[in-house]
Design an enzyme around this catalytic site. Structure first.
Site, mmCIF file in Angstrom:
data_model
loop_
_atom_site.group_PDB
_atom_site.id
_atom_site.type_symbol
_atom_site.label_atom_id
_atom_site.label_comp_id
_atom_site.label_asym_id
_atom_site.label_seq_id
_atom_site.Cartn_x
_atom_site.Cartn_y
_atom_site.Cartn_z
ATOM 1 N N ASP A 12 0.852 -1.197 0.000
ATOM 2 C CA ASP A 12 0.000 0.000 0.000
ATOM 3 C C ASP A 12 0.884 1.242 0.000
ATOM 4 O O ASP A 12 1.141 1.844 1.046
ATOM 5 C CB ASP A 12 -0.941 -0.020 1.220
ATOM 6 C CG ASP A 12 -1.945 -1.154 1.115
ATOM 7 O OD1 ASP A 12 -2.387 -1.455 -0.012
ATOM 8 O OD2 ASP A 12 -2.266 -1.760 2.147
ATOM 9 N N LEU A 62 -8.177 -5.561 -7.149
ATOM 10 C CA LEU A 62 -8.911 -4.470 -7.816
ATOM 11 C C LEU A 62 -10.378 -4.412 -7.405
ATOM 12 O O LEU A 62 -11.088 -3.477 -7.749
ATOM 13 C CB LEU A 62 -8.812 -4.622 -9.341
ATOM 14 C CG LEU A 62 -7.408 -4.479 -9.941
ATOM 15 C CD1 LEU A 62 -7.473 -4.583 -11.455
ATOM 16 C CD2 LEU A 62 -6.763 -3.171 -9.525
ATOM 17 N N LYS A 63 -10.867 -5.425 -6.711
ATOM 18 C CA LYS A 63 -12.258 -5.455 -6.219
ATOM 19 C C LYS A 63 -13.230 -4.998 -7.303
ATOM 20 O O LYS A 63 -13.972 -4.015 -7.138
ATOM 21 C CB LYS A 63 -12.411 -4.604 -4.966
ATOM 22 C CG LYS A 63 -11.601 -5.122 -3.779
ATOM 23 C CD LYS A 63 -11.983 -4.406 -2.498
ATOM 24 C CE LYS A 63 -11.284 -4.961 -1.278
ATOM 25 N NZ LYS A 63 -9.847 -4.670 -1.217
ATOM 26 N N HIS A 65 -16.361 -4.508 -9.634
ATOM 27 C CA HIS A 65 -17.807 -4.516 -9.364
ATOM 28 C C HIS A 65 -18.477 -3.644 -10.417
ATOM 29 O O HIS A 65 -18.409 -2.414 -10.352
ATOM 30 C CB HIS A 65 -18.069 -3.962 -7.957
ATOM 31 C CG HIS A 65 -19.485 -4.094 -7.498
ATOM 32 N ND1 HIS A 65 -19.863 -3.864 -6.198
ATOM 33 C CD2 HIS A 65 -20.619 -4.450 -8.146
ATOM 34 C CE1 HIS A 65 -21.171 -4.046 -6.072
ATOM 35 N NE2 HIS A 65 -21.657 -4.398 -7.243
ATOM 36 N N ASP A 66 -19.105 -4.281 -11.428
ATOM 37 C CA ASP A 66 -19.731 -3.522 -12.518
ATOM 38 C C ASP A 66 -20.721 -4.468 -13.200
ATOM 39 O O ASP A 66 -20.994 -5.564 -12.696
ATOM 40 C CB ASP A 66 -18.635 -3.025 -13.490
ATOM 41 C CG ASP A 66 -19.028 -1.722 -14.187
ATOM 42 O OD1 ASP A 66 -20.191 -1.633 -14.652
ATOM 43 O OD2 ASP A 66 -18.197 -0.812 -14.278
ATOM 44 N N ILE A 67 -21.237 -4.076 -14.344
ATOM 45 C CA ILE A 67 -22.151 -4.989 -15.043
ATOM 46 C C ILE A 67 -21.348 -6.190 -15.549
ATOM 47 O O ILE A 67 -20.125 -6.095 -15.740
ATOM 48 C CB ILE A 67 -22.884 -4.279 -16.210
ATOM 49 C CG1 ILE A 67 -21.893 -3.754 -17.251
ATOM 50 C CG2 ILE A 67 -23.779 -3.168 -15.680
ATOM 51 C CD1 ILE A 67 -22.566 -3.249 -18.525
ATOM 52 N N PRO A 68 -22.029 -7.328 -15.726
ATOM 53 C CA PRO A 68 -21.297 -8.561 -16.051
ATOM 54 C C PRO A 68 -20.343 -8.420 -17.241
ATOM 55 O O PRO A 68 -19.192 -8.865 -17.179
ATOM 56 C CB PRO A 68 -22.423 -9.564 -16.347
ATOM 57 C CG PRO A 68 -23.568 -9.081 -15.517
ATOM 58 C CD PRO A 68 -23.470 -7.581 -15.524
ATOM 59 N N THR A 70 -18.816 -5.802 -18.472
ATOM 60 C CA THR A 70 -17.649 -4.965 -18.159
ATOM 61 C C THR A 70 -16.675 -5.700 -17.247
ATOM 62 O O THR A 70 -15.452 -5.649 -17.432
ATOM 63 C CB THR A 70 -18.123 -3.650 -17.499
ATOM 64 O OG1 THR A 70 -18.997 -3.000 -18.424
ATOM 65 C CG2 THR A 70 -16.974 -2.727 -17.164
ATOM 66 N N THR A 120 -14.608 -5.318 5.552
ATOM 67 C CA THR A 120 -14.461 -5.297 7.010
ATOM 68 C C THR A 120 -14.843 -3.938 7.598
ATOM 69 O O THR A 120 -15.059 -3.812 8.795
ATOM 70 C CB THR A 120 -13.009 -5.651 7.413
ATOM 71 O OG1 THR A 120 -12.121 -4.978 6.532
ATOM 72 C CG2 THR A 120 -12.761 -7.130 7.324
ATOM 73 N N ARG A 181 -2.686 -9.177 12.781
ATOM 74 C CA ARG A 181 -1.830 -8.386 13.659
ATOM 75 C C ARG A 181 -1.099 -9.309 14.616
ATOM 76 O O ARG A 181 -1.716 -9.913 15.488
ATOM 77 C CB ARG A 181 -2.673 -7.393 14.470
ATOM 78 C CG ARG A 181 -3.248 -6.255 13.635
ATOM 79 C CD ARG A 181 -2.133 -5.349 13.116
ATOM 80 N NE ARG A 181 -2.634 -4.262 12.295
ATOM 81 C CZ ARG A 181 -2.809 -4.302 10.974
ATOM 82 N NH1 ARG A 181 -2.533 -5.412 10.302
ATOM 83 N NH2 ARG A 181 -3.233 -3.250 10.303
ATOM 84 N N ARG A 211 0.712 -2.919 7.158
ATOM 85 C CA ARG A 211 1.470 -2.031 8.030
ATOM 86 C C ARG A 211 2.388 -2.677 9.067
ATOM 87 O O ARG A 211 3.462 -2.135 9.326
ATOM 88 C CB ARG A 211 0.513 -1.027 8.689
ATOM 89 C CG ARG A 211 0.028 0.006 7.689
ATOM 90 C CD ARG A 211 -1.220 0.710 8.151
ATOM 91 N NE ARG A 211 -2.366 -0.184 8.168
ATOM 92 C CZ ARG A 211 -3.585 0.173 8.518
ATOM 93 N NH1 ARG A 211 -3.819 1.407 8.890
ATOM 94 N NH2 ARG A 211 -4.573 -0.707 8.479
#
Ligand code: C5P
Length: 240
Positions: A12, A62-63, A65-68, A70, A120, A181, A211
């Site tokens: 990150d 990249l998570k 989430h769009d129309i199938p 795409t 989460t 952690r 982290r």
């Protein structure tokens, strides 16, 4: 499998230079790295090629989430980059999940698709605000089942859901748990956390750590301590 095959370091960082400086410090120790939206947007697909050329495995978070249609096209495009895992949101629904799954079928070396269930950061109130009356736990189970029904066997889940998802997905499930952690380290903004050994005992296949390694004064020392904890847990879990 050696401990490093269970540890994914989350890169990150705001640019490729800083990310690769950390990778340099972990060379020879860590072999899996997660590229999330921040680094991907800043550095582009070249960061994946660089990591793969160095012999590392990449989890591209990249998570989607769009129309199938795409999502299927994006999954196909991402599959050519050399990442070994790629995330899609299970909340995209059965048709989107089926399209994502279909997009990787037949590819020579496709990434493993991982379905993200409930983020989460979502608690019951946040879910209710989006019109979801289920508790987070109920919603995780519902969305995981959508993934399984679409032929997706991989999931990103908080350590607190690992045991339940292991029961749902069976031994073939590929469960990737962030929110790890080691005892004695700063929790940061993570709330639903677990120590590495506990997450593995509960059934996690991979642990994502950001982290506690990336912000440590000595990242290699921090990584080594987590790898030692993973090793000890694996030895304890091995059939006697
Ligand atoms: O720094 P930390 O160890 O909390 O980083 C965890 C990583 O896992 C971050 O890249 C974060 O975006 C990611 N992640 C998460 N919870 C999820 C999915 C991904 O913390 N449900």
């Amino acid at each position: 499998m050696p401990a490093r095959q269970h540890l994914i370091v989350a890169l990150d960082f705001p640019d490729a230079h800083t990310a690769l400086a950390l990778v340099d410090r972990l060379e020879g120790q860590c072999s899996w790295f997660k590229v999330g939206l921040e680094l991907y947007i800043a550095a582009g697909p070249a960061i994946i090629a660089t990591l793969v050329d160095r012999g590392h495995s990449v989890f591209l978070d990249l998570k989607l989430h769009d129309i199938p249609n795409t999502v299927a096209s994006a999954v196909r495009a991402a599959s050519s980059l050399g990442a070994r895992m790629l995330t899609v949101h299970a909340a995209g629904g059965p048709a989107m999940l089926a399209a994502a799954r279909e997009a990787v079928s037949g590819l020579a070396a496709p990434p493993e698709l991982l379905a993200v269930t409930v983020l989460t950061s979502m608690d019951r109130y946040q879910l209710a605000s989006t019109g979801v009356a289920n508790t987070p736990k109920e919603q995780v189970a519902l969305l995981a089942q959508l993934g399984l029904d679409a032929g997706i066997r991989g999931f990103v889940c908080s350590p607190q859901e690992v045991a339940e998802l292991r029961a749902l997905s069976g031994p073939d499930g590929l469960l990737v748990a962030p929110g790890i952690r080691p005892s004695g380290t700063d929790h940061g903004d993570q709330k639903r956390i677990a120590a590495p050994a506990q997450a593995l005992r509960d059934g996690a296949s991979y642990l994502v750590v950001g982290r506690p390694i990336t912000q440590a004064a000595e990242p290699a020392v921090a990584a080594q301590s987590i790898l030692s904890e993973i090793n000890a847990a694996l030895a304890e879990m091995a059939p006697k």
